[in-house]
Motif scaffolding. Structure first.
Motif, PDB file in Angstrom:
ATOM      1  N   THR A 141     -56.768 -13.275   3.971  1.00 48.23           N
ATOM      2  CA  THR A 141     -56.470 -14.685   4.214  1.00 48.23           C
ATOM      3  C   THR A 141     -56.985 -15.579   3.091  1.00 48.23           C
ATOM      4  OG1 THR A 141     -58.515 -14.910   5.497  1.00 48.23           O
ATOM      5  CG2 THR A 141     -56.498 -14.386   6.724  1.00 48.23           C
ATOM      6  N   SER A 142     -57.522 -14.973   2.041  1.00 46.96           N
ATOM      7  CA  SER A 142     -58.078 -15.771   0.952  1.00 46.96           C
ATOM      8  C   SER A 142     -58.025 -14.967  -0.341  1.00 46.96           C
ATOM      9  CB  SER A 142     -59.535 -16.149   1.243  1.00 46.96           C
ATOM     10  OG  SER A 142     -60.356 -14.995   1.246  1.00 46.96           O
ATOM     11  N   ARG A 143     -58.184 -15.661  -1.431  1.00 42.61           N
ATOM     12  CA  ARG A 143     -58.251 -15.015  -2.743  1.00 42.61           C
ATOM     13  C   ARG A 143     -59.450 -14.054  -2.793  1.00 42.61           C
ATOM     14  NH1 ARG A 143     -56.769 -16.318  -8.122  1.00 42.61           N
ATOM     15  NH2 ARG A 143     -58.327 -15.723  -9.681  1.00 42.61           N
ATOM     16  N   ALA A 144     -60.545 -14.466  -2.168  1.00 43.23           N
ATOM     17  CA  ALA A 144     -61.751 -13.639  -2.169  1.00 43.23           C
ATOM     18  C   ALA A 144     -61.535 -12.319  -1.447  1.00 43.23           C
ATOM     19  CB  ALA A 144     -62.905 -14.403  -1.522  1.00 43.23           C
ATOM     20  N   ALA A 145     -60.598 -12.284  -0.510  1.00 46.70           N
ATOM     21  CA  ALA A 145     -60.287 -11.039   0.195  1.00 46.70           C
ATOM     22  C   ALA A 145     -59.220 -10.232  -0.535  1.00 46.70           C
ATOM     23  CB  ALA A 145     -59.826 -11.350   1.613  1.00 46.70           C
ATOM     24  N   THR A 152     -50.447 -10.207 -14.735  1.00 46.05           N
ATOM     25  CA  THR A 152     -51.575  -9.478 -15.316  1.00 46.05           C
ATOM     26  C   THR A 152     -51.994  -8.327 -14.414  1.00 46.05           C
ATOM     27  OG1 THR A 152     -52.383 -11.440 -16.484  1.00 46.05           O
ATOM     28  CG2 THR A 152     -53.965  -9.664 -16.103  1.00 46.05           C
ATOM     29  N   ALA A 153     -52.032  -8.583 -13.109  1.00 43.94           N
ATOM     30  CA  ALA A 153     -52.397  -7.528 -12.156  1.00 43.94           C
ATOM     31  C   ALA A 153     -51.400  -6.375 -12.218  1.00 43.94           C
ATOM     32  CB  ALA A 153     -52.460  -8.105 -10.748  1.00 43.94           C
ATOM     33  N   LEU A 154     -50.117  -6.675 -12.315  1.00 48.16           N
ATOM     34  CA  LEU A 154     -49.117  -5.620 -12.399  1.00 48.16           C
ATOM     35  C   LEU A 154     -49.230  -4.855 -13.716  1.00 48.16           C
ATOM     36  CD1 LEU A 154     -45.995  -7.426 -10.874  1.00 48.16           C
ATOM     37  CD2 LEU A 154     -47.458  -5.712  -9.787  1.00 48.16           C
ATOM     38  N   LYS A 155     -49.480  -5.571 -14.801  1.00 50.97           N
ATOM     39  CA  LYS A 155     -49.627  -4.896 -16.098  1.00 50.97           C
ATOM     40  C   LYS A 155     -50.809  -3.941 -16.101  1.00 50.97           C
ATOM     41  CE  LYS A 155     -47.591  -8.648 -18.834  1.00 50.97           C
ATOM     42  NZ  LYS A 155     -47.860  -9.749 -19.793  1.00 50.97           N
ATOM     43  N   ASP A 156     -51.841  -4.268 -15.342  1.00 46.66           N
ATOM     44  CA  ASP A 156     -53.048  -3.436 -15.331  1.00 46.66           C
ATOM     45  C   ASP A 156     -52.805  -2.024 -14.806  1.00 46.66           C
ATOM     46  OD1 ASP A 156     -54.585  -5.433 -16.408  1.00 46.66           O
ATOM     47  OD2 ASP A 156     -55.468  -6.088 -14.506  1.00 46.66           O
ATOM     48  N   ALA A 202     -48.127 -16.294  -1.451  1.00 42.37           N
ATOM     49  CA  ALA A 202     -49.053 -16.983  -0.553  1.00 42.37           C
ATOM     50  C   ALA A 202     -49.936 -17.986  -1.277  1.00 42.37           C
ATOM     51  CB  ALA A 202     -49.932 -15.959   0.174  1.00 42.37           C
ATOM     52  N   GLY A 203     -49.846 -18.036  -2.606  1.00 41.04           N
ATOM     53  CA  GLY A 203     -50.651 -18.976  -3.372  1.00 41.04           C
ATOM     54  C   GLY A 203     -52.075 -18.512  -3.619  1.00 41.04           C
ATOM     55  N   LEU A 204     -52.337 -17.218  -3.439  1.00 43.67           N
ATOM     56  CA  LEU A 204     -53.699 -16.705  -3.630  1.00 43.67           C
ATOM     57  C   LEU A 204     -53.961 -16.320  -5.085  1.00 43.67           C
ATOM     58  CD1 LEU A 204     -54.068 -14.499  -0.423  1.00 43.67           C
ATOM     59  CD2 LEU A 204     -54.601 -16.924  -0.755  1.00 43.67           C
ATOM     60  N   VAL A 205     -52.885 -16.065  -5.845  1.00 42.53           N
ATOM     61  CA  VAL A 205     -52.991 -15.837  -7.293  1.00 42.53           C
ATOM     62  C   VAL A 205     -51.857 -16.597  -7.964  1.00 42.53           C
ATOM     63  CG1 VAL A 205     -54.128 -13.581  -7.182  1.00 42.53           C
ATOM     64  CG2 VAL A 205     -51.622 -13.703  -7.122  1.00 42.53           C
ATOM     65  N   THR A 206     -52.053 -16.951  -9.206  1.00 42.70           N
ATOM     66  CA  THR A 206     -51.014 -17.648  -9.954  1.00 42.70           C
ATOM     67  C   THR A 206     -49.974 -16.652 -10.446  1.00 42.70           C
ATOM     68  OG1 THR A 206     -52.119 -17.390 -12.089  1.00 42.70           O
ATOM     69  CG2 THR A 206     -52.735 -19.318 -10.746  1.00 42.70           C
ATOM     70  N   GLU A 207     -48.874 -17.174 -10.945  1.00 45.28           N
ATOM     71  CA  GLU A 207     -47.840 -16.297 -11.491  1.00 45.28           C
ATOM     72  C   GLU A 207     -48.386 -15.471 -12.652  1.00 45.28           C
ATOM     73  OE1 GLU A 207     -43.230 -16.583 -13.178  1.00 45.28           O
ATOM     74  OE2 GLU A 207     -44.293 -18.382 -12.487  1.00 45.28           O
ATOM     75  N   THR A 264     -49.718  -7.680  -4.464  1.00 46.07           N
ATOM     76  CA  THR A 264     -49.791  -8.634  -5.575  1.00 46.07           C
ATOM     77  C   THR A 264     -48.686  -9.675  -5.470  1.00 46.07           C
ATOM     78  OG1 THR A 264     -50.793  -7.006  -7.076  1.00 46.07           O
ATOM     79  CG2 THR A 264     -49.656  -8.887  -8.078  1.00 46.07           C
ATOM     80  N   ARG A 265     -47.466  -9.221  -5.213  1.00 45.63           N
ATOM     81  CA  ARG A 265     -46.335 -10.139  -5.120  1.00 45.63           C
ATOM     82  C   ARG A 265     -46.485 -11.085  -3.926  1.00 45.63           C
ATOM     83  NH1 ARG A 265     -41.186  -6.894  -4.620  1.00 45.63           N
ATOM     84  NH2 ARG A 265     -40.143  -8.844  -5.233  1.00 45.63           N
ATOM     85  N   ARG A 266     -46.929 -10.560  -2.798  1.00 46.06           N
ATOM     86  CA  ARG A 266     -47.115 -11.414  -1.621  1.00 46.06           C
ATOM     87  C   ARG A 266     -48.305 -12.353  -1.815  1.00 46.06           C
ATOM     88  NH1 ARG A 266     -44.194  -9.140   3.094  1.00 46.06           N
ATOM     89  NH2 ARG A 266     -43.248  -7.173   2.444  1.00 46.06           N
ATOM     90  N   GLY A 267     -49.309 -11.891  -2.543  1.00 44.98           N
ATOM     91  CA  GLY A 267     -50.430 -12.770  -2.854  1.00 44.98           C
ATOM     92  C   GLY A 267     -49.991 -13.938  -3.717  1.00 44.98           C
ATOM     93  N   PHE A 268     -49.057 -13.682  -4.622  1.00 45.78           N
ATOM     94  CA  PHE A 268     -48.481 -14.757  -5.435  1.00 45.78           C
ATOM     95  C   PHE A 268     -47.706 -15.733  -4.550  1.00 45.78           C
ATOM     96  CE2 PHE A 268     -44.367 -15.847  -7.618  1.00 45.78           C
ATOM     97  CZ  PHE A 268     -44.855 -16.971  -8.283  1.00 45.78           C
TER      98      PHE A 268
END
Length: 212
Positions: free
Chosen positions: A74-78, A131-135, A121-126, A115-119
């Motif tokens: 429910t948060s970026r921290a999670a 960057t997460a996918l590239k990793d 949901a506004g928990l990570v920026t585009e 990662t895509r759903r986090g984007f």
């Protein structure tokens, strides 16, 4: 006539905008390849498999609900620790310990999907999402030589996951295996022009990036 026109206008306003209207720039070949890592778990009719945004229509609330209900995120921290866990150990750690196998594709598909759903949901920026996918690209690229090999290992991981759920309150949670098998057959079908795996061949990630 005026009343009918008003009703149609009001009804139209309830419809959510298509994803391409908000994110109109087509993905490059490498970007589509990375998005395609989540294709095995994107069986829903409203799933978008050719955009970073996970749905065909903008629905940020749906992404938030899904993350909360399926992953208790429910948060970026999670979100961020969950991504790190899937990247470095995930379900394959338990599979390796119990069965002596390490189905990276299963964890990768979940990682890319979250990662895509986090984007959405506004928990990570585009930028952070890309960057997460590239990793995870290097590990996936050196582990598999084709989408077929990736799909086979994904199915192996899914079977292990299903086995791990037996005897728990989530035993009946997974969709039937036949549904997953059929979805992967469609993705791998070379005549399926809508498959992202047909649009972005597996070997494309090893060459220069280019517009599609």
């Amino acid at each position: 006539m005026a009343i009918w026109t008003s009703i149609r206008t009001t009804a139209g306003s309830w419809r959510k905008p298509r994803t391409e209207r908000k994110y109109p720039v087509p993905l490059t070949m490498h970007q589509l390849w990375m998005v395609s890592l989540s294709a095995p778990v994107n069986r829903d009719k409203d799933a978008s498999r050719t955009t970073l945004y996970p749905f065909t229509r903008i629905d940020d609330d749906k992404a938030r609900r899904w993350l909360a209900e399926q992953w208790e995120i429910t948060s970026r921290a999670a979100l961020l620790p969950r991504l790190r866990e899937l990247a470095h150990s995930g379900y394959r750690a338990r599979a390796r310990q119990r069965y002596g196998i390490s189905p990276l594709a299963w964890d990768t598909a979940l990682y890319a999907d979250i990662t895509r759903r986090g984007f959405a949901a506004g928990l990570v920026t585009e930028t952070e999402a890309w960057t997460a996918l590239k990793d995870i690209v290097p590990a996936v690229a050196r582990t598999y030589g084709s989408w077929h090999a990736y799909a086979e290992d994904f199915l192996l991981g899914r079977k292990v996951w299903t086995e791990l759920l037996r005897g728990t309150e989530y035993e009946d949670f997974p969709a039937p295996q036949a549904a997953s098998d059929a979805h992967l057959r469609r993705l791998l079908d070379p005549s399926n022009a809508a498959s992202p795996w047909a649009m972005a061949p597996y070997e494309a990630i090893s060459g220069p990036d280019r517009p599609r």
